[in-house]
Design an enzyme around this catalytic site. Structure first.
Site, PDB file in Angstrom:
ATOM      1  CG  HIS A  59      -2.487   0.194   0.982  1.00  0.00           C
ATOM      2  ND1 HIS A  59      -2.725   0.933  -0.186  1.00  0.00           N
ATOM      3  CD2 HIS A  59      -3.121   0.461   2.413  1.00  0.00           C
ATOM      4  CE1 HIS A  59      -3.943   0.644   0.026  1.00  0.00           C
ATOM      5  NE2 HIS A  59      -4.497   0.770   1.053  1.00  0.00           N
ATOM      6  CG  ASP A 117      -1.751   0.635  -3.639  1.00  0.00           C
ATOM      7  OD1 ASP A 117      -1.966   1.571  -2.752  1.00  0.00           O
ATOM      8  OD2 ASP A 117      -2.449  -0.298  -2.547  1.00  0.00           O
ATOM      9  CG  ASN A 162      -9.063   4.792   4.778  1.00  0.00           C
ATOM     10  OD1 ASN A 162      -8.463   4.413   3.995  1.00  0.00           O
ATOM     11  ND2 ASN A 162      -9.740   4.545   5.513  1.00  0.00           N
ATOM     12  CG  ASN A 184     -10.783   3.184   1.265  1.00  0.00           C
ATOM     13  OD1 ASN A 184     -11.675   3.547   0.290  1.00  0.00           O
ATOM     14  ND2 ASN A 184     -10.669   2.767   2.170  1.00  0.00           N
TER      15      ASN A 184
END
Length: 194
Positions: free
Chosen positions: A24, A97, A72, A118
């Protein structure tokens, strides 16, 4: 006609050592590579909720940002930097990513949806626009939707990590063209990969 070049590169990721090597954080890795090659330093800046650096060149200043708000809420940091430095969405490149691209591939595109990411969803909401550039760094897909969270928050194999870092290097090598607004040339270079 030459388009406006990139003025801000944002690498998406999660702060903290427990996330440093996870898939991530691929967006962070691009910013880290640019900072390393440019010989500048990322510095924490509370008003921008992130780590910020500046690279000065012929085409003006390039800002580099790693939001420290967690994925997020990436848009908070991005929007704060854009407001402060008066940077339009079209001059922003967000690196992140991408599950829907195989490991070892990278794609540049302008605009589009969030694709379930997100960090991109929050960035679109915070900017009030989807018209920013995206550098999608392929991390592959685990195969099943219910495995996605564990997959993106885990570390890639050594082989996969090497392949991801290779495309990060190639993207960093396109920096002069990105700053000059030569996006088609960048796409031709990056998308020609297998």
């Amino acid at each position: 006609m030459e388009e406006q070049g990139i003025q801000l590169i944002v690498g998406l990721g999660n702060p903290g050592p427990q996330y440093a090597g996870t898939r991530h954080n691929a967006g962070y890795w691009l910013v880290d590579r640019i900072v390393e090659r440019a010989g500048v330093e990322l510095r924490p800046d509370a008003k921008f909720q992130g780590l910020l650096a500046r690279v000065s060149g012929d085409g003006g200043d390039l800002r580099l940002l790693k939001p420290t708000t967690f994925m997020n809420h990436s848009g908070r940091a991005l929007a704060a930097v854009c407001r402060y430095f008066d940077i339009r969405p079209e001059a922003v490149l967000i690196a992140y990513d991408e599950l829907d691209l195989p490991v070892g591939s990278v794609k540049l595109k302008l605009g589009g949806g969030h694709g379930g990411h997100n960090g991109i969803r929050d960035s679109m909401a915070a900017l009030g626009s989807r018209d920013f550039w995206r550098l999608r760094i392929g991390i592959g897909h685990p195969g099943a939707k219910e495995q996605v969270i564990g997959y993106v928050l885990s570390r890639p194999s050594r082989v996969d990590m090497d392949a991801i870092l290779e495309v990060v290097d190639q993207a960093e090598g396109c920096l002069p063209e990105l700053l000059a607004g030569e996006y088609q040339r960048v796409m031709n270079r990056l998308h020609a990969r297998p």
